[in-house]
Design a protein around this motif. Structure first.
Motif, PDB file in Angstrom:
ATOM      1  N   GLU A   1      11.517   7.814 -18.515  1.00 29.87           N
ATOM      2  CA  GLU A   1      12.514   7.206 -17.625  1.00 29.87           C
ATOM      3  C   GLU A   1      11.852   6.285 -16.598  1.00 29.87           C
ATOM      4  OE1 GLU A   1      14.897  10.303 -15.909  1.00 29.87           O
ATOM      5  OE2 GLU A   1      15.508  11.104 -17.865  1.00 29.87           O
ATOM      6  N   ARG A   2      10.631   5.843 -16.913  1.00 29.94           N
ATOM      7  CA  ARG A   2       9.797   5.112 -15.950  1.00 29.94           C
ATOM      8  C   ARG A   2       9.487   6.026 -14.745  1.00 29.94           C
ATOM      9  NH1 ARG A   2      12.524  -0.384 -14.461  1.00 29.94           N
ATOM     10  NH2 ARG A   2      14.381   0.941 -14.324  1.00 29.94           N
ATOM     11  N   THR A   3       8.766   5.513 -13.775  1.00 30.12           N
ATOM     12  CA  THR A   3       8.413   6.365 -12.637  1.00 30.12           C
ATOM     13  C   THR A   3       8.153   5.544 -11.385  1.00 30.12           C
ATOM     14  OG1 THR A   3       6.906   8.131 -11.881  1.00 30.12           O
ATOM     15  CG2 THR A   3       5.918   6.326 -13.133  1.00 30.12           C
ATOM     16  N   ASN A   4       8.392   6.169 -10.230  1.00 32.96           N
ATOM     17  CA  ASN A   4       7.880   5.649  -8.969  1.00 32.96           C
ATOM     18  C   ASN A   4       6.391   5.957  -8.912  1.00 32.96           C
ATOM     19  OD1 ASN A   4      10.613   5.262  -8.489  1.00 32.96           O
ATOM     20  ND2 ASN A   4      10.544   6.092  -6.416  1.00 32.96           N
ATOM     21  N   VAL A   5       5.621   5.080  -8.275  1.00 33.30           N
ATOM     22  CA  VAL A   5       4.167   5.245  -8.223  1.00 33.30           C
ATOM     23  C   VAL A   5       3.723   5.204  -6.767  1.00 33.30           C
ATOM     24  CG1 VAL A   5       1.944   4.404  -9.067  1.00 33.30           C
ATOM     25  CG2 VAL A   5       4.023   4.025 -10.437  1.00 33.30           C
ATOM     26  N   GLN A   6       2.968   6.234  -6.356  1.00 33.09           N
ATOM     27  CA  GLN A   6       2.478   6.301  -4.981  1.00 33.09           C
ATOM     28  C   GLN A   6       0.948   6.361  -4.965  1.00 33.09           C
ATOM     29  OE1 GLN A   6       4.548   9.306  -5.912  1.00 33.09           O
ATOM     30  NE2 GLN A   6       6.230   7.847  -5.845  1.00 33.09           N
ATOM     31  N   PHE A   7       0.369   5.713  -3.971  1.00 33.91           N
ATOM     32  CA  PHE A   7      -1.068   5.811  -3.699  1.00 33.91           C
ATOM     33  C   PHE A   7      -1.223   6.286  -2.261  1.00 33.91           C
ATOM     34  CE2 PHE A   7      -0.697   2.810  -7.138  1.00 33.91           C
ATOM     35  CZ  PHE A   7      -1.741   3.165  -7.986  1.00 33.91           C
ATOM     36  N   ALA A   8      -2.007   7.351  -2.074  1.00 28.05           N
ATOM     37  CA  ALA A   8      -2.116   7.956  -0.743  1.00 28.05           C
ATOM     38  C   ALA A   8      -3.543   8.398  -0.471  1.00 28.05           C
ATOM     39  CB  ALA A   8      -1.169   9.148  -0.631  1.00 28.05           C
ATOM     40  N   HIS A   9      -3.866   8.480   0.813  1.00 29.60           N
ATOM     41  CA  HIS A   9      -5.115   9.124   1.208  1.00 29.60           C
ATOM     42  C   HIS A   9      -4.861   9.956   2.461  1.00 29.60           C
ATOM     43  CE1 HIS A   9      -5.652   5.345   3.717  1.00 29.60           C
ATOM     44  NE2 HIS A   9      -6.001   6.255   4.605  1.00 29.60           N
ATOM     45  N   VAL A  10      -5.742  10.934   2.686  1.00 31.49           N
ATOM     46  CA  VAL A  10      -5.637  11.812   3.853  1.00 31.49           C
ATOM     47  C   VAL A  10      -6.234  11.098   5.057  1.00 31.49           C
ATOM     48  CG1 VAL A  10      -6.270  14.029   4.851  1.00 31.49           C
ATOM     49  CG2 VAL A  10      -5.737  13.876   2.398  1.00 31.49           C
ATOM     50  N   MET A  11      -5.448  10.933   6.117  1.00 27.96           N
ATOM     51  CA  MET A  11      -5.904  10.284   7.348  1.00 27.96           C
ATOM     52  C   MET A  11      -6.496  11.297   8.319  1.00 27.96           C
ATOM     53  SD  MET A  11      -2.677   7.739   8.133  1.00 27.96           S
ATOM     54  CE  MET A  11      -3.509   6.923   9.500  1.00 27.96           C
ATOM     55  N   ALA A  12      -5.845  12.441   8.421  1.00 26.95           N
ATOM     56  CA  ALA A  12      -6.249  13.509   9.330  1.00 26.95           C
ATOM     57  C   ALA A  12      -5.562  14.774   8.837  1.00 26.95           C
ATOM     58  CB  ALA A  12      -5.834  13.185  10.767  1.00 26.95           C
ATOM     59  N   GLN A  13      -5.786  15.872   9.532  1.00 31.64           N
ATOM     60  CA  GLN A  13      -5.154  17.111   9.108  1.00 31.64           C
ATOM     61  C   GLN A  13      -3.632  16.950   9.087  1.00 31.64           C
ATOM     62  OE1 GLN A  13      -5.928  20.500  11.607  1.00 31.64           O
ATOM     63  NE2 GLN A  13      -5.337  21.959  10.024  1.00 31.64           N
ATOM     64  N   ASN A  14      -3.044  17.184   7.914  1.00 28.05           N
ATOM     65  CA  ASN A  14      -1.602  17.099   7.714  1.00 28.05           C
ATOM     66  C   ASN A  14      -1.018  15.729   8.063  1.00 28.05           C
ATOM     67  OD1 ASN A  14      -1.418  19.766   6.775  1.00 28.05           O
ATOM     68  ND2 ASN A  14      -1.346  20.555   8.866  1.00 28.05           N
TER      69      ASN A  14
ATOM     70  N   LEU B   1      -0.921  11.792   6.187  1.00 25.06           N
ATOM     71  CA  LEU B   1      -1.242  10.980   5.021  1.00 25.06           C
ATOM     72  C   LEU B   1      -0.889   9.525   5.259  1.00 25.06           C
ATOM     73  CD1 LEU B   1       0.322  13.282   2.239  1.00 25.06           C
ATOM     74  CD2 LEU B   1      -2.111  13.083   2.809  1.00 25.06           C
ATOM     75  N   ARG B   2      -1.596   8.641   4.583  1.00 22.97           N
ATOM     76  CA  ARG B   2      -1.223   7.225   4.491  1.00 22.97           C
ATOM     77  C   ARG B   2      -0.766   7.007   3.053  1.00 22.97           C
ATOM     78  NH1 ARG B   2       0.946   2.830   4.448  1.00 22.97           N
ATOM     79  NH2 ARG B   2      -0.080   0.836   4.879  1.00 22.97           N
ATOM     80  N   MET B   3       0.428   6.459   2.880  1.00 26.52           N
ATOM     81  CA  MET B   3       0.979   6.298   1.545  1.00 26.52           C
ATOM     82  C   MET B   3       1.610   4.929   1.369  1.00 26.52           C
ATOM     83  SD  MET B   3       4.028   6.497  -0.445  1.00 26.52           S
ATOM     84  CE  MET B   3       5.234   7.666   0.170  1.00 26.52           C
ATOM     85  N   ARG B   4       1.409   4.333   0.188  1.00 25.72           N
ATOM     86  CA  ARG B   4       2.080   3.094  -0.196  1.00 25.72           C
ATOM     87  C   ARG B   4       2.749   3.336  -1.539  1.00 25.72           C
ATOM     88  NH1 ARG B   4      -1.954  -1.185  -0.804  1.00 25.72           N
ATOM     89  NH2 ARG B   4      -0.242  -2.675  -0.548  1.00 25.72           N
ATOM     90  N   VAL B   5       3.833   2.576  -1.785  1.00 28.95           N
ATOM     91  CA  VAL B   5       4.662   2.932  -2.942  1.00 28.95           C
ATOM     92  C   VAL B   5       5.130   1.710  -3.719  1.00 28.95           C
ATOM     93  CG1 VAL B   5       6.744   3.043  -1.498  1.00 28.95           C
ATOM     94  CG2 VAL B   5       6.713   4.242  -3.676  1.00 28.95           C
ATOM     95  N   TRP B   6       5.176   1.916  -5.031  1.00 33.13           N
ATOM     96  CA  TRP B   6       5.824   1.001  -5.970  1.00 33.13           C
ATOM     97  C   TRP B   6       7.011   1.761  -6.547  1.00 33.13           C
ATOM     98  CZ3 TRP B   6       5.131  -3.982  -7.978  1.00 33.13           C
ATOM     99  CH2 TRP B   6       5.845  -4.269  -9.148  1.00 33.13           C
ATOM    100  N   GLU B   7       8.232   1.227  -6.352  1.00 35.59           N
ATOM    101  CA  GLU B   7       9.428   1.900  -6.851  1.00 35.59           C
ATOM    102  C   GLU B   7       9.877   1.303  -8.174  1.00 35.59           C
ATOM    103  OE1 GLU B   7      12.297   3.888  -3.966  1.00 35.59           O
ATOM    104  OE2 GLU B   7      12.060   1.890  -3.117  1.00 35.59           O
ATOM    105  N   ARG B   8      10.228   2.177  -9.114  1.00 32.60           N
ATOM    106  CA  ARG B   8      10.720   1.698 -10.407  1.00 32.60           C
ATOM    107  C   ARG B   8      12.003   0.893 -10.190  1.00 32.60           C
ATOM    108  NH1 ARG B   8      13.888   6.772 -13.406  1.00 32.60           N
ATOM    109  NH2 ARG B   8      15.011   7.426 -11.541  1.00 32.60           N
ATOM    110  N   GLY B   9      12.083  -0.215 -10.890  1.00 31.95           N
ATOM    111  CA  GLY B   9      13.271  -1.049 -10.792  1.00 31.95           C
ATOM    112  C   GLY B   9      13.357  -1.873  -9.527  1.00 31.95           C
ATOM    113  N   VAL B  10      12.328  -1.792  -8.674  1.00 33.09           N
ATOM    114  CA  VAL B  10      12.359  -2.500  -7.389  1.00 33.09           C
ATOM    115  C   VAL B  10      11.056  -3.259  -7.159  1.00 33.09           C
ATOM    116  CG1 VAL B  10      12.675  -2.309  -4.891  1.00 33.09           C
ATOM    117  CG2 VAL B  10      13.874  -0.731  -6.423  1.00 33.09           C
ATOM    118  N   GLY B  11       9.936  -2.523  -7.141  1.00 32.07           N
ATOM    119  CA  GLY B  11       8.641  -3.106  -6.833  1.00 32.07           C
ATOM    120  C   GLY B  11       8.059  -2.493  -5.581  1.00 32.07           C
TER     121      GLY B  11
END
Length: 276
Positions: free
Chosen positions: A184-197, A199-209
């Motif tokens: 069904e395709r998928t949303n795609v996220q890339f994240a890294h841990v910035m500090a305890q609890n 996160l920094r996250m960026r996203v590609w959404e299916r059907g959107v970009g």
């Protein structure tokens, strides 16, 4: 087609830059088609949005919501749009709580000071719930980067990397969105841990970009981080559009953040006729 000839009013809203067109169809029947959604979603020739949310009546909840992506495809969930509609409806009714039904089932929302919280339900962690194309464990997928799969009404594929800022979303996002592992395709996220609890996250959404924020993606990333032992079950996520708080509780994954009602409008007959 009769759906095209009706006057359609709409609201433009956003949650942390994740922007939406909201159409209230209560008492009117269907007013949005895939063709209208695609036309409206064009940022040059229409209004532009990441998702379009349609409000309708439901005997099971205060309101029902259905979602379209900018390419006219449907989405099973949209957390930030759900929060936006909840804020609008709670203000309209003078209430502090609201129930909304989506493909995820009945979701509960509440006012938290100036912010809005929505329980996005329990994460789906089995391969056939996400869904994936074949049976496997979902914590480490057999793809480059060993991402984690999570279902939150939409399929999600989350990569934890050294620096999410350095990722070429426009190049990698569509590659994984259309991977055969995701029927069904998928949303795609890339994240890294910035500090305890945190996160920094960026996203590609299916059907959107590329989007500035994504509610269901934030929930999926928080769940994946907790499953991998990178964080606890409550995290703050820094998105391109701002901060969102995710709390994976016993009753589901709660998402809390800001919303904004930007303007109201009416689609013209000329515009609707151009989409036929």
């Amino acid at each position: 087609m009769a759906i095209m000839t009706q006057q359609i009013s709409f609201m433009k809203m956003h949650g942390l830059g994740n922007d939406f067109v909201i159409v209230d169809s209560r008492g009117r029947g269907p007013v949005i088609s895939a063709e209208i959604a695609r036309g409206l979603g064009n940022r040059h020739l229409g209004v532009g949005f990441d998702q379009l949310a349609v409000i309708s009546d439901s005997p099971q909840a205060d309101v029902a919501l259905t979602f379209f992506n900018a390419d006219g495809s449907t989405a099973g969930a949209c957390g930030n749009a759900t929060r936006c509609v909840a804020q609008y409806e709670m203000q309209r009714l003078g209430r502090k709580t609201l129930s909304l039904i989506t493909e995820r089932g009945v979701l509960q929302a509440c006012q938290e000071g100036a912010l809005v919280s929505v329980n996005m339900g329990h994460p789906m962690l089995m391969w056939d719930e996400v869904p994936l194309a074949r049976e496997m464990e979902t914590l480490h997928l057999p793809l480059e980067g060993r991402p984690t799969a999570t279902g939150m009404g939409n399929p999600h594929c989350t990569f934890f990397v050294e620096d999410a800022e350095a990722v070429d979303l426009a190049q990698l996002g569509p590659r994984f969105e259309h991977d055969p592992l995701f029927p069904e395709r998928t949303n795609v996220q890339f994240a890294h841990v910035m500090a305890q609890n945190r996160l920094r996250m960026r996203v590609w959404e299916r059907g959107v970009g590329v989007t500035l924020a994504s509610g269901s993606s934030s929930c999926a990333t928080a769940v994946a981080a907790a499953r991998l032992g990178l964080t606890g079950r409550r995290v703050e996520i820094q998105l391109d559009g701002g901060l969102i708080d995710i709390d994976w509780r016993e009753d589901g994954v709660w998402m809390t953040g800001a919303t904004m009602h930007v303007f109201d409008g009416v689609l013209t007959a000329q515009f609707l006729e151009s989409l036929q």
